[in-house]
Design a protein around this motif. Structure first.
Motif, PDB file in Angstrom:
ATOM      1  N   VAL A  33      -9.205 -14.153  -8.464  1.00 53.15           N
ATOM      2  CA  VAL A  33      -9.060 -12.760  -7.470  1.00 53.15           C
ATOM      3  C   VAL A  33      -9.073 -13.090  -6.014  1.00 53.15           C
ATOM      4  N   GLY A  34      -8.048 -12.512  -5.500  1.00 53.30           N
ATOM      5  CA  GLY A  34      -7.859 -12.722  -4.117  1.00 53.30           C
ATOM      6  C   GLY A  34      -8.181 -11.568  -3.369  1.00 53.30           C
ATOM      7  N   TRP A  35      -8.659 -11.562  -2.257  1.00 49.95           N
ATOM      8  CA  TRP A  35      -8.741 -10.663  -1.077  1.00 49.95           C
ATOM      9  C   TRP A  35      -7.333 -10.644  -0.156  1.00 49.95           C
ATOM     10  N   PHE A  36      -6.575  -9.577   0.276  1.00 53.64           N
ATOM     11  CA  PHE A  36      -5.587  -9.796   1.203  1.00 53.64           C
ATOM     12  C   PHE A  36      -6.010  -8.826   2.205  1.00 53.64           C
ATOM     13  N   ARG A  37      -5.144  -8.823   3.160  1.00 54.26           N
ATOM     14  CA  ARG A  37      -5.228  -7.624   4.031  1.00 54.26           C
ATOM     15  C   ARG A  37      -3.802  -7.196   4.899  1.00 54.26           C
ATOM     16  N   GLN A  38      -3.597  -6.050   5.391  1.00 55.29           N
ATOM     17  CA  GLN A  38      -2.241  -5.723   5.975  1.00 55.29           C
ATOM     18  C   GLN A  38      -2.858  -4.836   7.020  1.00 55.29           C
ATOM     19  N   ALA A  39      -2.396  -5.317   8.181  1.00 57.58           N
ATOM     20  CA  ALA A  39      -2.516  -4.436   9.432  1.00 57.58           C
ATOM     21  C   ALA A  39      -1.272  -3.718   9.753  1.00 57.58           C
ATOM     22  N   PRO A  40      -1.208  -2.799  10.319  1.00 61.77           N
ATOM     23  CA  PRO A  40       0.192  -1.903  10.695  1.00 61.77           C
ATOM     24  C   PRO A  40       1.073  -2.656  11.323  1.00 61.77           C
ATOM     25  N   GLY A  41       2.045  -2.543  10.687  1.00 62.90           N
ATOM     26  CA  GLY A  41       3.253  -3.275  11.336  1.00 62.90           C
ATOM     27  C   GLY A  41       3.400  -5.027  10.943  1.00 62.90           C
ATOM     28  N   LYS A  42       2.485  -5.422  10.071  1.00 57.01           N
ATOM     29  CA  LYS A  42       2.351  -6.629   9.771  1.00 57.01           C
ATOM     30  C   LYS A  42       2.332  -6.910   8.314  1.00 57.01           C
ATOM     31  N   GLU A  43       2.859  -8.244   8.013  1.00 58.21           N
ATOM     32  CA  GLU A  43       3.065  -8.564   6.447  1.00 58.21           C
ATOM     33  C   GLU A  43       1.592  -8.719   6.067  1.00 58.21           C
ATOM     34  N   ARG A  44       1.393  -8.430   4.740  1.00 58.66           N
ATOM     35  CA  ARG A  44       0.298  -8.835   4.135  1.00 58.66           C
ATOM     36  C   ARG A  44      -0.153 -10.358   4.114  1.00 58.66           C
ATOM     37  N   GLU A  45      -1.590 -10.534   4.443  1.00 55.85           N
ATOM     38  CA  GLU A  45      -1.860 -11.844   4.694  1.00 55.85           C
ATOM     39  C   GLU A  45      -3.171 -12.124   3.569  1.00 55.85           C
ATOM     40  N   PHE A  46      -3.298 -13.278   3.267  1.00 57.01           N
ATOM     41  CA  PHE A  46      -4.308 -14.042   2.450  1.00 57.01           C
ATOM     42  C   PHE A  46      -5.529 -13.931   3.287  1.00 57.01           C
ATOM     43  N   LYS A  86     -14.286  -8.506  14.107  1.00 53.39           N
ATOM     44  CA  LYS A  86     -13.382  -8.345  15.342  1.00 53.39           C
ATOM     45  C   LYS A  86     -12.297  -7.314  15.149  1.00 53.39           C
ATOM     46  N   PRO A  87     -11.959  -6.902  16.357  1.00 50.79           N
ATOM     47  CA  PRO A  87     -10.889  -5.722  16.282  1.00 50.79           C
ATOM     48  C   PRO A  87      -9.555  -6.169  15.541  1.00 50.79           C
ATOM     49  N   GLU A  88      -9.420  -7.301  15.490  1.00 48.10           N
ATOM     50  CA  GLU A  88      -8.368  -8.040  14.713  1.00 48.10           C
ATOM     51  C   GLU A  88      -8.232  -8.078  13.500  1.00 48.10           C
ATOM     52  N   ASP A  89      -9.559  -7.712  12.812  1.00 52.34           N
ATOM     53  CA  ASP A  89      -9.744  -7.730  11.442  1.00 52.34           C
ATOM     54  C   ASP A  89      -9.418  -6.413  10.793  1.00 52.34           C
ATOM     55  N   THR A  90      -9.329  -5.580  11.753  1.00 49.83           N
ATOM     56  CA  THR A  90      -8.685  -4.093  11.471  1.00 49.83           C
ATOM     57  C   THR A  90      -7.502  -4.295  10.412  1.00 49.83           C
ATOM     58  N   ALA A  91      -7.638  -3.560   9.307  1.00 46.35           N
ATOM     59  CA  ALA A  91      -6.449  -3.674   8.311  1.00 46.35           C
ATOM     60  C   ALA A  91      -6.988  -2.964   7.150  1.00 46.35           C
ATOM     61  N   VAL A  92      -5.807  -2.777   6.280  1.00 48.13           N
ATOM     62  CA  VAL A  92      -6.326  -2.094   4.894  1.00 48.13           C
ATOM     63  C   VAL A  92      -6.352  -3.510   3.886  1.00 48.13           C
ATOM     64  N   TYR A  93      -7.580  -3.593   3.268  1.00 47.97           N
ATOM     65  CA  TYR A  93      -7.944  -4.828   2.468  1.00 47.97           C
ATOM     66  C   TYR A  93      -7.694  -4.602   1.081  1.00 47.97           C
ATOM     67  N   TYR A  94      -7.162  -5.417   0.442  1.00 45.60           N
ATOM     68  CA  TYR A  94      -6.607  -5.333  -0.842  1.00 45.60           C
ATOM     69  C   TYR A  94      -7.129  -6.303  -1.733  1.00 45.60           C
ATOM     70  N   CYS A  95      -7.563  -5.930  -3.062  1.00 41.49           N
ATOM     71  CA  CYS A  95      -8.149  -7.298  -3.986  1.00 41.49           C
ATOM     72  C   CYS A  95      -6.929  -7.168  -5.052  1.00 41.49           C
ATOM     73  N   ALA A  96      -6.878  -8.307  -5.455  1.00 42.40           N
ATOM     74  CA  ALA A  96      -5.744  -8.733  -6.518  1.00 42.40           C
ATOM     75  C   ALA A  96      -6.401  -9.407  -7.571  1.00 42.40           C
ATOM     76  N   ALA A  97      -5.877  -9.528  -8.729  1.00 40.44           N
ATOM     77  CA  ALA A  97      -6.210 -10.538  -9.875  1.00 40.44           C
ATOM     78  C   ALA A  97      -5.138 -11.184 -10.653  1.00 40.44           C
ATOM     79  N   SER A  98      -5.298 -12.397 -10.936  1.00 39.46           N
ATOM     80  CA  SER A  98      -4.441 -13.227 -11.762  1.00 39.46           C
ATOM     81  C   SER A  98      -5.096 -13.492 -13.037  1.00 39.46           C
ATOM     82  N   ALA A  99      -4.463 -13.225 -14.326  1.00 39.92           N
ATOM     83  CA  ALA A  99      -5.164 -13.495 -15.263  1.00 39.92           C
ATOM     84  C   ALA A  99      -5.039 -15.057 -15.722  1.00 39.92           C
TER      85      ALA A  99
END
Length: 126
Positions: A33-46, A86-99
């Motif tokens: 299971v991983g957590w990723f985040r995506q800030a406005p205008g940026k790519e999704r990051e691990f 920190k303010p730079e942590d502002t983003a939508v956070y997603y969790c994802a799973a790999s079987a």
């Protein structure tokens, strides 16, 4: 498997939040299971990941020392504990799973994961 991410919100700089990723349909007994985040205008990051069966964890440099990923097998939930936000942590956070159990180098790659939660917004004010 369906994933439900929750726990986001508005927090001041230096504050803490705990995000949850609850699974239904199967248990977190293998794979990763991983957590990723995506800030406005940026790519999704691990951010961080946890891998079964040894529960080894992996972190992006930006999260080391501040974030911790953990799991509760009984609740079939993975958590992301975030401290000293920190303010730079502002983003939508997603969790994802790999079987399947990914190799270490594949953990930061979003393509490794087949199931994604809907995301939860974290806003850190300065």
């Amino acid at each position: 498997v369906q994933l439900q991410a929750s726990g986001g919100g508005l927090v001041q700089s230096g504050g803490s939040l705990r995000l949850s990723c609850a699974a239904s349909g199967r248990t977190f007994s293998k794979g990763a299971v991983g957590w990723f985040r995506q800030a406005p205008g940026k790519e999704r990051e691990f951010v961080q990941a946890i891998r079964w069966p040894d529960h080894s964890t992996y972190s992006a440099d930006s999260a080391k020392g501040r974030f911790t990923i953990s799991r509760d097998n009984g609740k079939n939930t993975v958590y992301l504990h975030m401290n000293n936000l920190k303010p730079e942590d502002t983003a939508v956070y997603y969790c994802a799973a790999s079987a399947r159990r990914p190799i270490t180098s594949a953990l930061p790659n979003p393509r490794t994961y087949t199931n994604w939660g809907q995301g939860t917004l974290v806003t850190v004010s300065s």
